[in-house]
Design a protein around this motif. Sequence first.
Motif, PDB file in Angstrom:
ATOM      1  N   VAL A   1       4.245  -7.194 -12.534  1.00 47.76           N
ATOM      2  CA  VAL A   1       4.850  -8.003 -11.699  1.00 47.76           C
ATOM      3  C   VAL A   1       4.380  -7.686  -9.927  1.00 47.76           C
ATOM      4  N   VAL A   2       4.782  -6.503  -9.937  1.00 46.45           N
ATOM      5  CA  VAL A   2       4.826  -5.912  -8.375  1.00 46.45           C
ATOM      6  C   VAL A   2       3.264  -6.351  -7.679  1.00 46.45           C
ATOM      7  N   HIS A   3       2.170  -6.252  -8.429  1.00 49.43           N
ATOM      8  CA  HIS A   3       1.024  -6.569  -8.157  1.00 49.43           C
ATOM      9  C   HIS A   3       0.539  -8.112  -8.344  1.00 49.43           C
ATOM     10  N   LEU A   4       1.571  -9.099  -8.903  1.00 46.52           N
ATOM     11  CA  LEU A   4       1.195 -10.384  -8.900  1.00 46.52           C
ATOM     12  C   LEU A   4       2.176 -10.942  -8.073  1.00 46.52           C
ATOM     13  N   ALA A   5       3.364 -10.279  -7.634  1.00 45.67           N
ATOM     14  CA  ALA A   5       4.046 -10.673  -6.800  1.00 45.67           C
ATOM     15  C   ALA A   5       2.832 -10.684  -4.736  1.00 45.67           C
ATOM     16  N   CYS A   6       2.438  -9.831  -5.012  1.00 46.69           N
ATOM     17  CA  CYS A   6       0.979  -8.801  -3.956  1.00 46.69           C
ATOM     18  C   CYS A   6       0.729 -10.732  -3.980  1.00 46.69           C
ATOM     19  N   PHE A   7       0.269 -10.770  -5.062  1.00 44.40           N
ATOM     20  CA  PHE A   7      -1.374 -11.405  -4.949  1.00 44.40           C
ATOM     21  C   PHE A   7      -0.125 -13.357  -4.488  1.00 44.40           C
ATOM     22  N   CYS A   8       0.773 -13.560  -5.629  1.00 42.37           N
ATOM     23  CA  CYS A   8       0.995 -14.958  -4.489  1.00 42.37           C
ATOM     24  C   CYS A   8       1.628 -15.073  -3.054  1.00 42.37           C
ATOM     25  N   HIS A   9       1.925 -13.959  -2.908  1.00 42.03           N
ATOM     26  CA  HIS A   9       2.478 -13.482  -1.846  1.00 42.03           C
ATOM     27  C   HIS A   9       1.761 -13.850  -0.111  1.00 42.03           C
TER      28      HIS A   9
ATOM     29  N   MET B   1       5.657   9.975  -0.712  1.00 47.79           N
ATOM     30  CA  MET B   1       4.952   9.699  -1.760  1.00 47.79           C
ATOM     31  C   MET B   1       5.278  10.606  -2.749  1.00 47.79           C
ATOM     32  N   LYS B   2       5.642  11.520  -3.364  1.00 51.53           N
ATOM     33  CA  LYS B   2       6.066  12.145  -4.737  1.00 51.53           C
ATOM     34  C   LYS B   2       6.553  11.384  -5.459  1.00 51.53           C
ATOM     35  N   GLU B   3       7.946  10.628  -4.843  1.00 48.94           N
ATOM     36  CA  GLU B   3       8.143   9.524  -6.260  1.00 48.94           C
ATOM     37  C   GLU B   3       7.284   8.271  -6.130  1.00 48.94           C
ATOM     38  N   SER B   4       6.398   7.820  -5.266  1.00 46.03           N
ATOM     39  CA  SER B   4       5.949   6.621  -5.671  1.00 46.03           C
ATOM     40  C   SER B   4       4.999   6.381  -6.464  1.00 46.03           C
ATOM     41  N   SER B   5       3.767   8.530  -6.317  1.00 44.95           N
ATOM     42  CA  SER B   5       2.689   9.216  -7.645  1.00 44.95           C
ATOM     43  C   SER B   5       3.222   9.122  -8.728  1.00 44.95           C
ATOM     44  N   ARG B   6       4.622   9.975  -8.746  1.00 40.78           N
ATOM     45  CA  ARG B   6       5.735   9.903 -10.494  1.00 40.78           C
ATOM     46  C   ARG B   6       5.788   8.468 -11.309  1.00 40.78           C
ATOM     47  N   ARG B   7       6.453   7.672 -10.245  1.00 36.43           N
ATOM     48  CA  ARG B   7       6.141   6.080 -10.895  1.00 36.43           C
ATOM     49  C   ARG B   7       5.567   4.854 -11.390  1.00 36.43           C
TER      50      ARG B   7
ATOM     51  N   LEU C   1       0.598  -1.143  -0.005  1.00 41.59           N
ATOM     52  CA  LEU C   1      -0.153  -0.075   0.381  1.00 41.59           C
ATOM     53  C   LEU C   1       0.610   1.139   0.233  1.00 41.59           C
ATOM     54  N   ARG C   2       2.122   1.392   0.287  1.00 43.06           N
ATOM     55  CA  ARG C   2       3.229   2.309   0.088  1.00 43.06           C
ATOM     56  C   ARG C   2       3.058   3.316   0.804  1.00 43.06           C
ATOM     57  N   ILE C   3       3.169   3.025   2.501  1.00 42.66           N
ATOM     58  CA  ILE C   3       2.524   3.805   3.304  1.00 42.66           C
ATOM     59  C   ILE C   3       3.058   4.850   3.369  1.00 42.66           C
ATOM     60  N   PRO C   4       2.852   6.323   3.747  1.00 42.13           N
ATOM     61  CA  PRO C   4       4.205   7.595   3.416  1.00 42.13           C
ATOM     62  C   PRO C   4       5.292   7.180   4.453  1.00 42.13           C
ATOM     63  N   TYR C   5       4.952   6.404   5.430  1.00 42.76           N
ATOM     64  CA  TYR C   5       5.934   6.798   6.615  1.00 42.76           C
ATOM     65  C   TYR C   5       6.851   5.895   6.065  1.00 42.76           C
TER      66      TYR C   5
ATOM     67  N   TRP D   1       9.172 -12.457   9.896  1.00 45.73           N
ATOM     68  CA  TRP D   1       7.828 -11.175   9.618  1.00 45.73           C
ATOM     69  C   TRP D   1       9.510 -10.224   9.338  1.00 45.73           C
ATOM     70  N   GLY D   2      10.900 -10.163   9.934  1.00 42.61           N
ATOM     71  CA  GLY D   2      12.375  -9.686   9.461  1.00 42.61           C
ATOM     72  C   GLY D   2      12.227 -10.124   7.965  1.00 42.61           C
ATOM     73  N   PHE D   3      12.484 -11.030   7.343  1.00 43.54           N
ATOM     74  CA  PHE D   3      12.509 -11.156   5.912  1.00 43.54           C
ATOM     75  C   PHE D   3      11.258 -10.851   4.962  1.00 43.54           C
ATOM     76  N   THR D   4      10.128 -10.481   5.623  1.00 43.69           N
ATOM     77  CA  THR D   4       9.254 -10.219   4.567  1.00 43.69           C
ATOM     78  C   THR D   4       9.072  -9.066   4.866  1.00 43.69           C
ATOM     79  N   SER D   5       9.947  -8.110   5.336  1.00 48.07           N
ATOM     80  CA  SER D   5       9.466  -6.785   6.184  1.00 48.07           C
ATOM     81  C   SER D   5      11.124  -6.422   4.631  1.00 48.07           C
ATOM     82  N   TRP D   6      11.943  -6.780   4.873  1.00 48.92           N
ATOM     83  CA  TRP D   6      12.891  -6.846   3.468  1.00 48.92           C
ATOM     84  C   TRP D   6      12.808  -7.338   2.354  1.00 48.92           C
ATOM     85  N   ILE D   7      11.801  -7.973   1.669  1.00 51.09           N
ATOM     86  CA  ILE D   7      11.505  -8.626   0.507  1.00 51.09           C
ATOM     87  C   ILE D   7      10.716  -7.781   0.153  1.00 51.09           C
ATOM     88  N   ALA D   8       9.200  -7.478   0.767  1.00 50.80           N
ATOM     89  CA  ALA D   8       8.259  -6.261   0.738  1.00 50.80           C
ATOM     90  C   ALA D   8       9.143  -5.111   0.241  1.00 50.80           C
ATOM     91  N   TYR D   9       9.615  -4.590   0.967  1.00 51.87           N
ATOM     92  CA  TYR D   9      10.909  -3.593   0.428  1.00 51.87           C
ATOM     93  C   TYR D   9      11.365  -2.868  -0.524  1.00 51.87           C
TER      94      TYR D   9
END
Length: 357
Positions: free
Chosen positions: A176-184, A165-171, A157-161, A219-227
Amino acid sequence: MFKRQKPLASESKNEFFPQGAALSTPKNDMRHFLLSAGPRKPAPAVKHSKTTYFEVEILDAQTRKQICIVDKVMQTSTIHDVKQKFHKTYPKWYPSRIGLQLEHGGPFLKDYISIQSVAASSIITLYFTDLGQQVSWTTIFLAEYTGPLLIYVLFYLRIPYIYDMKESSRRPRHPVVHLACFCHCIHYIRYLLETLFVHKVSAGHTPLKNLIKGCAFYWGFTSWIAYYINHPRYTPPSFGNRQVTVSAINFLICEAGNHFIHVVLAHPNHTGTNACFPSPNYNPFTWMFFLVSCPNYTYEIGSWISFTIMTQTLPVGIFTLLMSIQMSLWAQKKHKTYLRKFNSYMHRKSAMIPFIL
């Protein structure tokens, strides 16, 4: 002619009541007659049950000092029953926290072991160890799998913290990002549902530290992967949609195979017992049992290798490598157990990877 005299009343009564049958008062004549008629039958012998009881002496494993004595333990009692009685004496130590050993430094006795099987005499000595705070295996699995599911969605969801947010809105995001979220999400939702409805999780417990270690790892690896995958500057795979499509299809196949293998392992076979080697059925996904003894680990590694190729990120590759090492150790251990029990079924089988490992 002699005239017969009328007998007296007393003589008339003696004709009907011979000697030995004494008369009482008229009120109790009939009752006394019934009680005294015939020989008296002897009382039946009382059978005393021969129940053998054991006396369990519990010593502290460190100091070797006596903690308590559990008496009147029946032959049919188990270690769990002894723990229950021990808990009544010392409420602060609940059964899952109590570790009992037959000898100092030996393995902890399972709850289902009978007292009679470990008794050398009527007095049994057991060594007590406090196992510390305990949690159930179901709690561990639910905590380990719920965390990665929620954490990955937060990064998706790309939380602002987390991201700019500016870079997220421009790119814009690559498909594959959506597909990866679905598979995960599919992967960990399957884990949670199987934990609740498929797996026959052991009723045992494990120390609280195992929950902390497991959650820290997942939890730690998920945070690293998702980031990395959900980062605005994430670059798609080198070979484009073909690489993504092939790996995604293989991922779903491995997920389905893993599920069907777990169903086979959770249900008894045709003999009505779980003491036989798991056998494949009409489902093609279960035919992996012909090649390896632990196909669930085979499909699990296949899922993560597919996810690594699909996303082409370093954190996923490191996580897959570590999971492969750990699962290979589990598979080899289980394979050795199968060899001891079902040697005739294990010829030409590998532990996890066909013809290799």
